[in-house]
Enzyme design. Structure first.
Site, PDB file in Angstrom:
ATOM      1  N   ASN A 292      28.547  38.825  25.363  1.00 37.31           N
ATOM      2  CA  ASN A 292      28.728  39.121  23.938  1.00 37.31           C
ATOM      3  C   ASN A 292      28.251  40.548  23.711  1.00 37.31           C
ATOM      4  OD1 ASN A 292      28.656  39.286  21.181  1.00 37.31           O
ATOM      5  ND2 ASN A 292      27.022  37.763  20.888  1.00 37.31           N
TER       6      ASN A 292
ATOM      7  N   LYS B 262      28.445  42.321  21.116  1.00 33.11           N
ATOM      8  CA  LYS B 262      27.996  42.556  19.733  1.00 33.11           C
ATOM      9  C   LYS B 262      28.615  43.864  19.201  1.00 33.11           C
ATOM     10  CE  LYS B 262      24.038  39.698  20.651  1.00 33.11           C
ATOM     11  NZ  LYS B 262      22.686  39.314  20.360  1.00 33.11           N
TER      12      LYS B 262
ATOM     13  N   HIS C 298      27.636  32.317  15.591  1.00 36.26           N
ATOM     14  CA  HIS C 298      26.502  32.993  16.220  1.00 36.26           C
ATOM     15  C   HIS C 298      25.371  33.132  15.199  1.00 36.26           C
ATOM     16  CE1 HIS C 298      24.037  36.109  18.010  1.00 36.26           C
ATOM     17  NE2 HIS C 298      24.567  35.738  19.170  1.00 36.26           N
TER      18      HIS C 298
ATOM     19  N   GLU D  18      23.496  35.463  14.460  1.00 40.87           N
ATOM     20  CA  GLU D  18      23.516  36.702  13.664  1.00 40.87           C
ATOM     21  C   GLU D  18      24.532  36.606  12.525  1.00 40.87           C
ATOM     22  OE1 GLU D  18      24.027  39.354  16.997  1.00 40.87           O
ATOM     23  OE2 GLU D  18      21.984  38.891  17.629  1.00 40.87           O
TER      24      GLU D  18
ATOM     25  N   GLU E  87      21.478  28.498  21.591  1.00 39.93           N
ATOM     26  CA  GLU E  87      20.835  29.807  21.516  1.00 39.93           C
ATOM     27  C   GLU E  87      19.656  29.753  20.547  1.00 39.93           C
ATOM     28  OE1 GLU E  87      23.533  33.179  22.834  1.00 39.93           O
ATOM     29  OE2 GLU E  87      23.864  32.929  20.706  1.00 39.93           O
TER      30      GLU E  87
ATOM     31  N   GLY F 186      17.652  38.537  21.875  1.00 39.99           N
ATOM     32  CA  GLY F 186      17.321  39.962  21.784  1.00 39.99           C
ATOM     33  C   GLY F 186      15.833  40.247  21.754  1.00 39.99           C
TER      34      GLY F 186
ATOM     35  N   SER G  64      18.190  36.130  25.657  1.00 38.13           N
ATOM     36  CA  SER G  64      17.475  36.928  26.657  1.00 38.13           C
ATOM     37  C   SER G  64      17.714  36.469  28.087  1.00 38.13           C
ATOM     38  CB  SER G  64      15.969  36.970  26.336  1.00 38.13           C
ATOM     39  OG  SER G  64      15.759  37.574  25.074  1.00 38.13           O
TER      40      SER G  64
END
Ligand code: PGA
Length: 254
Positions: free
Chosen positions: A13, A15, A99, A101, A171, A177, A216
């Protein structure tokens, strides 16, 4: 990943990173450097503007193209959005849905995630549906309640056949991150919980369902995570932007 009917899946991904030319260069570097195992699929998910060029770059490599989001309608007055047929038109075969985010910064709700999951399937894109708890939820002992709710919402109204190609990504939000990875044993518990939940509703399609871990994932922790019986692959953010590192993660999948 123990079940014989499951192929490993490693998805990168990217991003909001990389221009078109940078994306193409990265796709070439990943394709050149990664010897794909016979039972491993790889997906690259660049920014929308780079999709078509990366599709061209990946031709003949065996690597799949993914998008990072979609709108549930085929077309319409939705400024700034992209639909499933438009993604398929530029060569995408997978799409990330829900996701964290998107949920956190762009108001993706469980209901939107449900609509996007259905739309992806309708337009022959394989959805990678993300679920995961926040740190506060984990500390409050709510992990299973939260990921169970997110999973149920995404699968609501789907038939047995529709669920078959779907991919789930667990996730934990606190691991994305941050450099903090869930312990492999904790991730395995969450994955087994998700698979059981699918099994209760869709019986044997749970055996072929691929559940990825994300948060991560790096070259040095991938092997331990991927060795867990219910972890079928990885959704990789930061580490997928480096071809060498991502290649090592792909090789860890076998
Ligand atoms: P990360 O991102 O690997 O950079 O933690 C994972 C993701 O957001 O899918």
């Amino acid at each position: 990943m123990t079940h014989p009917s499951r192929r490993a899946l490693i998805a990168g991904n990217w991003k909001m990173h990389r221009t078109v030319s940078e994306s193409v260069a990265l796709a070439h570097a990943i394709a050149d450097g990664s010897r794909l195992g016979p039972r491993t699929d790889v997906v690259l998910a660049p920014v929308f503007t780079a999709l078509f060029a990366v599709h061209q770059a990946l031709k003949g490599t065996g690597i799949f193209l993914g998008a990072q989001d979609l709108h549930w309608d085929a077309q319409g007055a939705f400024t700034g959005e992209i639909s499933g047929p438009m993604l398929a038109d530029v060569g995408a075969q997978y799409v990330i849905v829900g996701h964290s985010e998107r949920r956190q910064f762009f108001a993706d709700t469980d209901e939107n995630v449900r609509k996007k999951t259905r739309a992806a399937l309708q337009y022959n894109l394989i959805p990678i549906v993300c679920v995961g708890e926040s740190l506060a939820e984990r500390d409050g002992g709510l992990t299973f309640e939260v990921i169970g709710r997110q999973l149920d919402a995404a699968l609501h109204g789907l038939t047995f056949d529709q669920v078959a190609p779907l991919v789930i990504a667990y996730e934990p939000v606190w691991a994305i991150g941050t450099g903090k990875t869930a312990k492999a044993s904790d991730a395995q518990l969450a994955h087994a919980f998700l698979r059981d939940r699918v099994r209760n509703r869709f019986a044997e399609s749970a055996d072929s369902l691929r559940i990825l871990y994300g948060g991560s994932v790096k070259a040095d922790n991938a092997a331990e995570l991927l060795a867990q019986p219910d972890i079928d692959g990885a959704l990789v953010g930061g580490a997928s932007l480096d071809a060498e590192t991502f290649g090592r993660i792909i090789r860890a999948a076998g």
